[in-house]
Design a protein around this motif. Structure first.
Motif, mmCIF file in Angstrom:
data_model
loop_
_atom_site.group_PDB
_atom_site.id
_atom_site.type_symbol
_atom_site.label_atom_id
_atom_site.label_comp_id
_atom_site.label_asym_id
_atom_site.label_seq_id
_atom_site.Cartn_x
_atom_site.Cartn_y
_atom_site.Cartn_z
ATOM 1 N N GLY A 34 0.664 -1.429 -0.027
ATOM 2 C CA GLY A 34 0.166 -0.025 0.026
ATOM 3 C C GLY A 34 0.725 1.167 -0.018
ATOM 4 O O GLY A 34 0.461 2.199 0.600
ATOM 5 N N ASP A 157 5.790 -8.850 8.397
ATOM 6 C CA ASP A 157 5.184 -8.803 7.082
ATOM 7 C C ASP A 157 6.391 -9.024 5.798
ATOM 8 O O ASP A 157 6.298 -9.492 4.798
ATOM 9 N N THR A 215 1.184 -17.054 2.661
ATOM 10 C CA THR A 215 0.257 -15.636 2.843
ATOM 11 C C THR A 215 -0.427 -15.562 3.981
ATOM 12 O O THR A 215 -0.496 -14.530 4.528
ATOM 13 N N GLY A 220 -1.094 -8.859 8.215
ATOM 14 C CA GLY A 220 -2.259 -8.172 7.336
ATOM 15 C C GLY A 220 -2.278 -8.868 6.179
ATOM 16 O O GLY A 220 -1.483 -8.703 5.345
ATOM 17 N N VAL A 221 -3.494 -9.554 5.765
ATOM 18 C CA VAL A 221 -3.836 -10.260 4.693
ATOM 19 C C VAL A 221 -4.975 -9.877 4.221
ATOM 20 O O VAL A 221 -6.006 -10.031 4.833
ATOM 21 N N HIS A 222 -5.415 -9.616 2.734
ATOM 22 C CA HIS A 222 -6.511 -9.255 2.190
ATOM 23 C C HIS A 222 -7.184 -10.417 1.253
ATOM 24 O O HIS A 222 -6.428 -11.085 0.554
ATOM 25 N N GLN A 223 -8.471 -10.704 1.068
ATOM 26 C CA GLN A 223 -8.925 -11.467 0.153
ATOM 27 C C GLN A 223 -8.469 -11.578 -1.018
ATOM 28 O O GLN A 223 -8.128 -12.674 -1.762
ATOM 29 N N VAL A 224 -8.350 -10.301 -1.679
ATOM 30 C CA VAL A 224 -7.692 -10.129 -3.074
ATOM 31 C C VAL A 224 -6.278 -10.723 -3.212
ATOM 32 O O VAL A 224 -6.087 -11.325 -4.189
ATOM 33 N N GLU A 225 -5.584 -10.583 -2.148
ATOM 34 C CA GLU A 225 -4.225 -10.926 -2.302
ATOM 35 C C GLU A 225 -4.076 -12.835 -2.318
ATOM 36 O O GLU A 225 -3.397 -13.188 -2.994
ATOM 37 N N GLU A 271 -7.381 -3.338 -8.729
ATOM 38 C CA GLU A 271 -7.441 -1.977 -8.208
ATOM 39 C C GLU A 271 -8.327 -0.943 -9.104
ATOM 40 O O GLU A 271 -9.031 -0.326 -8.382
#
Length: 274
Positions: A34, A157, A215, A220-225, A271
């Protein structure tokens, strides 16, 4: 048609394609963390990779690459010198931390090619070490430099991402190792030479799965990743089991090296539209 093929071959031979692949991995890092991209850093990475790869390709590993003429080779040399000038310009715009990190990574790249022991060996000639040097340097350029550029703290991370990047590059190198078996000296002890082609492919599949599973160790991990890493893992596995295409020049030199570009494209697409 012949002109288009000549341009495409130069695009591959002059390492522009591999530079875009490394640049794409740096772009993925910016997305994952980010952080804002830096044109000076991206410019340095792009042109620096061209210089580094052409130095190795047409120096240490020249026996693998058939140059059609001395004039063609001269054009690539001139292009490499111009790229060196651009790389130096962009590097001078960056922070001193980037300089020091680049010196360390550059020394590793140089020792990969230049003899440093009394027996006139280099890091590349130390059995089995080649693939790990390349993976570490790629991870350094595409993970460490972006983090240093924005002065982000190096935490848990970061190390997970760095390890994932090393594993990803190791998997991407395997098709090249298999393709180059016919040229590589046996003293190099590459993975296919030591394990055989089938076991090397199986190892690559295991590394790809570990790359994906790591992963879930991130804070911190997002569903998209997760989804995009899964998609990349499936592509990697498909490439590893494509036995008959592994010896094809364009399959490995273009399509395999295009995987990071494809991965960055997925991040960019998600994105922009989601």
């Amino acid at each position: 048609m012949k002109t288009l093929k000549s341009i495409f071959d130069f695009y591959l031979d002059a390492s522009i394609h591999v530079a875009l692949a490394v640049l794409s991995l740096a772009g993925v890092t910016f997305h994952l963390l980010g952080i804002s991209s830096d044109i000076d850093l991206l410019g340095f990475i792009f042109f620096g990779v061209i210089v580094c790869y052409n130095f190795i390709k047409y120096g240490v590993e020249a026996y693998k690459y058939l140059i059609v003429s001395n004039a063609y080779h001269k054009i690539i040399q001139i292009f490499s010198f111009v790229s060196f000038g651009f790389a130096l310009y962009f590097l001078l715009q960056l922070d001193a931390k980037i300089w020091w990190a680049t010196v360390i990574l550059g020394l590793l790249s140089a020792l990969y090619a230049v003899p440093f022991l009394p027996s006139a060996k280099n890091l590349r000639s130390l059995g089995g070490l080649k693939i790990y040097i390349v993976a570490f340097v790629w991870a350094g350029f595409t993970v460490l430099l972006p983090v240093l550029d924005v002065q982000m703290p190096i935490g848990w991370d970061f190390w997970v991402l760095f390890l994932q990047r090393v594993l990803l590059v190791l998997v991407l190198i395997i098709p090249f190792e298999i393709r180059d078996m016919q040229w590589d000296d046996k003293d190099l002890r590459t993975l296919p030479q030591v394990l055989g082609v089938r076991r090397t492919q199986n190892l690559g599949i295991v590394l790809a799965v570990v790359f994906f599973l790591l992963t879930f160790l991130k804070d911190g991990v997002h569903q998209v990743e997760i989804v995009l890493r899964l998609a990349l893992t499936l592509v990697l596995i498909f490439v590893l089991i494509a036995n008959k295409k592994m010896t094809s020049r364009y399959f490995v030199s273009f399509w395999v090296e295009a995987i990071p570009v494809f991965w960055f494209g997925m991040f960019w697409w998600v994105e922009r539209f989601f």
